[in-house]
Design an enzyme around this catalytic site. Sequence first.
Site, short mmCIF file in Angstrom:
data_model
loop_
_atom_site.label_atom_id
_atom_site.label_comp_id
_atom_site.label_asym_id
_atom_site.label_seq_id
_atom_site.Cartn_x
_atom_site.Cartn_y
_atom_site.Cartn_z
N ASP A 189 -13.20 0.26 2.05
CA ASP A 189 -11.88 0.57 1.01
C ASP A 189 -12.41 0.42 -0.03
O ASP A 189 -13.09 -0.58 -0.74
CB ASP A 189 -10.62 -0.14 1.34
CG ASP A 189 -9.60 0.09 0.28
OD1 ASP A 189 -9.15 1.15 0.35
OD2 ASP A 189 -9.12 -0.96 -0.53
N GLU A 273 -13.01 6.66 3.26
CA GLU A 273 -12.07 7.59 2.98
C GLU A 273 -12.68 8.63 2.26
O GLU A 273 -13.78 8.82 1.29
CB GLU A 273 -11.15 6.90 2.09
CG GLU A 273 -10.15 5.86 2.51
CD GLU A 273 -8.99 5.63 1.64
OE1 GLU A 273 -7.76 5.92 1.87
OE2 GLU A 273 -9.29 4.77 0.68
N ASP A 355 -6.42 -4.71 0.11
CA ASP A 355 -7.74 -4.20 0.38
C ASP A 355 -8.22 -4.09 1.75
O ASP A 355 -8.54 -3.27 2.49
CB ASP A 355 -8.67 -4.35 -0.69
CG ASP A 355 -8.04 -4.14 -2.26
OD1 ASP A 355 -7.53 -3.37 -2.19
OD2 ASP A 355 -8.61 -4.85 -3.08
#
Length: 370
Positions: A189, A273, A355
């Site tokens: 992340d 991501e 997170d």
Amino acid sequence: MGDVVKRAFKYRFCPTPEQVKQLNRTFGCVRLVYNRALDARTRAWAVDRQRGTYVQTSAWLTEWKRTEGLAFLNEVSSVPLQQTLRHLQAGFAAFWDKRARYPRFKSKRKSRAAAEYTRSAFRWRDGQLTLAKMDTPLDIVWSRPLPEGAQPSTVTVSRDAAGRWFVSLLVEDPTVKPLPPVDAAVGLDAGITSLLTLSTGEKFANPRHERADRRKLAKVQRNLSRKEKGSANRAKARLKVARVHARIADRRRDHLHKLTTRLVRENQTVVIEDLSVRNMLRNHCLARVISDAAWSQMRSLLEYKAAWYGRTVIAVDRWHPSTKTCSACGRINTAMTLGVRAWTCPGCEAVHDRDVNAAKNILAAGLAER
């Protein structure tokens, strides 16, 4: 991965005054040919709807060299001029495939000053590199050795805004081989306070290299703004600003290389991501710190190192609600602002670090897609 990896080794070098003149002349000719070819292809499309090809632009280059006004193009090696036409063709191909924007003109002050030489335009002998139209080899600072028996196939010479000269040698590197398989998989992340948070709970602090030199950068930029445009003092002040920026970029790149190498070596699968950094930079409150984090550069480093060493990088859809989803029960918490760093799931009452929870969900989503 059975094929030998082609790898670029980049070095600093110190050119002689004659080499500086020749290289600067080459950079200017490369930029001129690129811009004229782009303009000609654009006008050909506007008039006759002809896309144009590399062969056509190469024929134009031959005609330009025969004209009196462009006869100086014969003073530099023809190979970098042909290579810039190939780069233009690649730019148009990416545009037609909707992978990039329409090619833009090169600027004398803003574009990268570089020239690419193929095997016919340089001589590599006894560890010395001599470019076409030059009598003496480049004085290269060999900061690390090339692979044993390496023979460069392409050489790229460049000069950055800070006035530093670089040469990049593309060689086959037999030492790059797939690493032994491991069972570990990790989700990443990306953030601002923590540059990276792993699904294992480990966090990597954001060094914020730009903020560390912000005061020095502001000082040299103020000095630059006070100098008269076109003066020699302004050129010196501009160089000082560029050196500060180069220092920041070098430190950032070095940190990202060390971080991504560790992640690729320790994990068989890395899940990230698919962030749209360009759109995120439109947020003027966070644009500076997002740029300093260099998420796009970190992703590119991860992807090519994973390809080298037999690892897998999976990109999860950017709209996946990784932050708001409970990694324990799957419940989505719709009421969550950016300032919430820890939260408790209303369904299973699990306490989550924002997170770490997102990294766990990213990992689960990536493994589900595999």
